[in-house]
Design a protein around this motif. Sequence first.
Motif, mmCIF file in Angstrom:
data_model
loop_
_atom_site.group_PDB
_atom_site.id
_atom_site.type_symbol
_atom_site.label_atom_id
_atom_site.label_comp_id
_atom_site.label_asym_id
_atom_site.label_seq_id
_atom_site.Cartn_x
_atom_site.Cartn_y
_atom_site.Cartn_z
ATOM 1 N N UNK A 194 0.831 -1.201 0.000
ATOM 2 C CA UNK A 194 0.000 0.000 0.000
ATOM 3 C C UNK A 194 0.865 1.251 0.000
ATOM 4 N N UNK A 195 1.961 1.217 0.792
ATOM 5 C CA UNK A 195 2.862 2.368 0.812
ATOM 6 C C UNK A 195 3.424 2.618 -0.578
ATOM 7 N N UNK A 196 3.846 1.552 -1.274
ATOM 8 C CA UNK A 196 4.368 1.712 -2.634
ATOM 9 C C UNK A 196 3.278 2.266 -3.560
ATOM 10 N N UNK A 197 2.029 1.802 -3.374
ATOM 11 C CA UNK A 197 0.940 2.288 -4.235
ATOM 12 C C UNK A 197 0.699 3.782 -4.018
ATOM 13 N N UNK A 198 0.819 4.241 -2.771
ATOM 14 C CA UNK A 198 0.628 5.668 -2.492
ATOM 15 C C UNK A 198 1.756 6.479 -3.127
ATOM 16 N N UNK A 199 2.981 5.978 -3.004
ATOM 17 C CA UNK A 199 4.135 6.715 -3.518
ATOM 18 C C UNK A 199 4.222 6.653 -5.032
ATOM 19 N N UNK A 200 3.564 5.646 -5.642
ATOM 20 C CA UNK A 200 3.537 5.547 -7.110
ATOM 21 C C UNK A 200 2.372 6.306 -7.728
ATOM 22 N N UNK A 201 1.395 6.728 -6.891
ATOM 23 C CA UNK A 201 0.246 7.457 -7.412
ATOM 24 C C UNK A 201 -0.838 6.578 -7.990
ATOM 25 N N UNK A 202 -0.775 5.264 -7.721
ATOM 26 C CA UNK A 202 -1.816 4.370 -8.246
ATOM 27 C C UNK A 202 -3.012 4.261 -7.308
ATOM 28 N N UNK A 203 -2.829 4.598 -6.031
ATOM 29 C CA UNK A 203 -3.912 4.509 -5.048
ATOM 30 C C UNK A 203 -3.931 5.785 -4.207
ATOM 31 N N UNK A 204 -5.135 6.256 -3.931
ATOM 32 C CA UNK A 204 -5.287 7.448 -3.089
ATOM 33 C C UNK A 204 -5.356 7.012 -1.628
ATOM 34 N N UNK A 205 -4.469 7.511 -0.764
ATOM 35 C CA UNK A 205 -4.530 7.102 0.646
ATOM 36 C C UNK A 205 -5.761 7.683 1.334
ATOM 37 N N UNK A 206 -6.387 6.907 2.223
ATOM 38 C CA UNK A 206 -7.463 7.489 3.032
ATOM 39 C C UNK A 206 -6.944 8.674 3.843
ATOM 40 N N UNK A 207 -7.876 9.519 4.292
ATOM 41 C CA UNK A 207 -7.486 10.734 5.015
ATOM 42 C C UNK A 207 -6.654 10.412 6.250
ATOM 43 N N UNK A 208 -7.075 9.415 7.013
ATOM 44 C CA UNK A 208 -6.361 9.087 8.253
ATOM 45 C C UNK A 208 -4.957 8.555 7.962
ATOM 46 N N UNK A 209 -4.815 7.762 6.889
ATOM 47 C CA UNK A 209 -3.499 7.207 6.541
ATOM 48 C C UNK A 209 -2.572 8.317 6.059
ATOM 49 N N UNK A 210 -3.121 9.264 5.269
ATOM 50 C CA UNK A 210 -2.300 10.379 4.797
ATOM 51 C C UNK A 210 -1.782 11.196 5.982
ATOM 52 N N UNK A 211 -2.632 11.413 6.980
ATOM 53 C CA UNK A 211 -2.183 12.159 8.164
ATOM 54 C C UNK A 211 -1.017 11.446 8.839
ATOM 55 N N UNK A 212 -1.110 10.116 8.997
ATOM 56 C CA UNK A 212 -0.033 9.357 9.634
ATOM 57 C C UNK A 212 1.241 9.371 8.779
ATOM 58 N N UNK A 213 1.052 9.312 7.470
ATOM 59 C CA UNK A 213 2.194 9.300 6.556
ATOM 60 C C UNK A 213 2.942 10.632 6.615
ATOM 61 N N UNK A 214 2.183 11.733 6.655
ATOM 62 C CA UNK A 214 2.815 13.051 6.730
ATOM 63 C C UNK A 214 3.539 13.231 8.054
ATOM 64 N N UNK A 215 2.996 12.666 9.124
ATOM 65 C CA UNK A 215 3.682 12.734 10.421
ATOM 66 C C UNK A 215 4.988 11.954 10.377
ATOM 67 N N UNK A 216 4.939 10.769 9.776
ATOM 68 C CA UNK A 216 6.148 9.940 9.694
ATOM 69 C C UNK A 216 7.232 10.606 8.854
ATOM 70 N N UNK A 217 6.833 11.451 7.888
ATOM 71 C CA UNK A 217 7.798 12.119 7.006
ATOM 72 C C UNK A 217 8.177 13.504 7.513
ATOM 73 N N UNK A 218 7.718 13.864 8.722
ATOM 74 C CA UNK A 218 8.060 15.161 9.345
ATOM 75 C C UNK A 218 7.624 16.332 8.488
ATOM 76 N N UNK A 219 6.409 16.255 7.876
ATOM 77 C CA UNK A 219 5.917 17.342 7.030
ATOM 78 C C UNK A 219 5.572 18.552 7.883
ATOM 79 N N UNK A 220 5.906 19.753 7.390
ATOM 80 C CA UNK A 220 5.565 20.973 8.100
ATOM 81 C C UNK A 220 4.092 21.328 7.926
ATOM 82 N N UNK A 221 3.680 22.378 8.653
ATOM 83 C CA UNK A 221 2.261 22.747 8.642
ATOM 84 C C UNK A 221 1.760 23.134 7.271
#
Length: 767
Positions: A51-78
Amino acid sequence: MVSRRPADDPGEMRRELAQQLNHLLFDRERRQGRGVDRAELARRTNVSRSSVYAYLNGTTLPPTSVLDQLLTALDAGGEARRRLSTLRDEIEVAQQRGPRGAEAAVPRQLPCVTERFTGRDAQLARLAALLEDPGGVTTTIAAIDGAPGVGKTTLALWWAHRVKERYPDGQLHIDLRGFDPEGPLDPGEALHRFLHALGAAPESIPDGLDEKSALYRTLLAGRRTLVVLDDARSSDQVRPLLPGTRHSLVIVTSRDRLDGLVVREGAHRVTVPVLPRAEARELLRRWLGPARVAAETGAADELIDLCAGLPLALCVVVARAADRPDWRLAALASRLREAPDRLGALGEGSLDLDPRTVFRASYALLPERAARLFRLIGPYPDVDAHACRALLGAGGPPAAELDALTRANLLTEGALGRFSAHDLLREFARELAGGDPAEERGKATERLLDHYLGTAVRAARALEPCREADLPPAVPDRPGPPLRDRPEAMAWFAAEMPALQAAMRQAAAEGFDRHVWGLAWAATVFLRRSGRRAERVALHRIGLEAALRAGDRAVQATSMRLLGDGLTRLGRQDEALPLLRTSLAECSAIGDARGVFQAHLSLTRLHDSLGDLPEALGQAERALRASTAVGDLLARADGLTHVTKQRERLGRHEEALPLGRRALALYRRLGYAEGEADALRCLGRIERRLNRPEQAIALFERSLELDRLLGDRFWTAHVLRDLAAAHEAAGNPALGRTYRAEAAAMFEAMGQPLADPARAGAEDEAS
């Protein structure tokens, strides 16, 4: 980083999101000097590595909650978090709306509506007013509720078709099956159907209810849409299906009041009653034609009554009549009236048209105690909370049970806290009650009768505090309304009279004879003061029948006299005379001194009304002598008053005057306002006959004041007429005409026009 925002192509937008996620990933790796483990990233976001590869390849849209966790793991700014979250939501909307250049789906789901719709002017006006406020900031919600079969859906669809042009972006409709035997429609399923109708691809519709509801609101944002949610079970079933902007209109129908929707979402409640007679007649004319209805207006009205004005039942009957143009409406009414199973006859075996089936769907959802109360109120046209408390044998007012019944529209709460159901629902309730144990039903009936009789006796005491001896014996004291004064007592009788009559019929049918004649006795003063002559006779007939069954000679004699008094006032002296003579004979035989005295008073009034003045005077003098054996001042005053009246009627004014003054003094000593008003009227007439109109006017005005204080419409009308004559004699014809017109209007309202002024004096003496 500058976003290259592709317009409406979901694929390009997903790739843009993936590109920006990869930039964040590379920045993270550069900062920490090593690569980011994809397995660790999957663990932190709680998804699979694929699923992570699918999100990073643009083949699957991550759910809202997963995107929030992914951005936290990548230290995304506000700023990056806001930008990517917005892009993710835009991608989801674009996926539902289809490829670039495709137009949004415009659903047109309103079902057809009958062309025979009629009436409901008040409800349509209320609905129309909801659209007149352009300043609203949220969805307009019309919550149409009412009893089963009352025509909620028909009204909702009729209005929806009238206003649909205001909502060019689509009209959605769904049957929520709120009261279906198989259960209500799941709101998630309803949302799935709506999303599909709005153009969402099935594979892109989320699974969760909240996510579906959010997507639904997103798709409707900025659109002018009409949504009809038919037959809702509850506010919770409706809430996920509400758009979020002011551009939309939602019409909800339900048998439930949907209080939660009104309180929390600001829905506007429109309650649909059974059809008023005028609108029901128009419905018949639409089906059968004006000529056929006009030819049998009485039969048409009887059909309306037999159907209780319920549109479902009326439409079944008139459809049957429309198919048989050679049938007379009177024959159809007779067949329905005589049917052993009226509910079954109305349904004709069709489940969706059978009132019993429709009613049962609502009844089945009631809590046990509310269902029991519904079964018990079947015999009564309306009840208050005190009566319901007695029926259930509850320690306090059954507020929860009444709320459940009114919320389900199986009961309607009217003015002054009274609860009622239309005739077909009451018949359904009585049918259900037949399945309860007879002993349980009998105890409930006895409790209610004790309540009614005890309260009626208290009310009668408030109306005539000095006449305790004329009331039935006490019954077990049950909680009831306070009845602190005469107006409250009169108001209680006026509100309860239909229920009291029904209670007497029920008591007679179940053998509670003591309550039957007791209620008739207790209601006498109210019936007399309010001028309800026909009702008075009807109640005392039932009371006498019960007294005869009970076998108590004293009770029988009193019930005969009370019925005789009522018949005298109704002008049926030929029926009254044998009853009064028998009552006198019985009281004499059993040594009932008060009964003898009262029978002589009743015979005085009867003979006076027949114009037999010598006999009337003889009976009055016998009554006065009999008052000595009774041994109280009130009986003495009554005897003096009747002798005074008869001497005045015979022109013996000088003889009458001192007796009337003695009677007035006794009444004032006792504080008996009704007797005082009577004596004042009598003295006023004597003064007028003696050509002293000014003195007569003063006496009449005081009598009028007391009669109005007592709420005695009958004697108020009479003294108004006396005042008219006195003012005319005093040279004030204009004022006389004013009083005479007011008196005539009151007599007319009581159904007692005095066509023969020569009989005025005789009619005054009717009891």
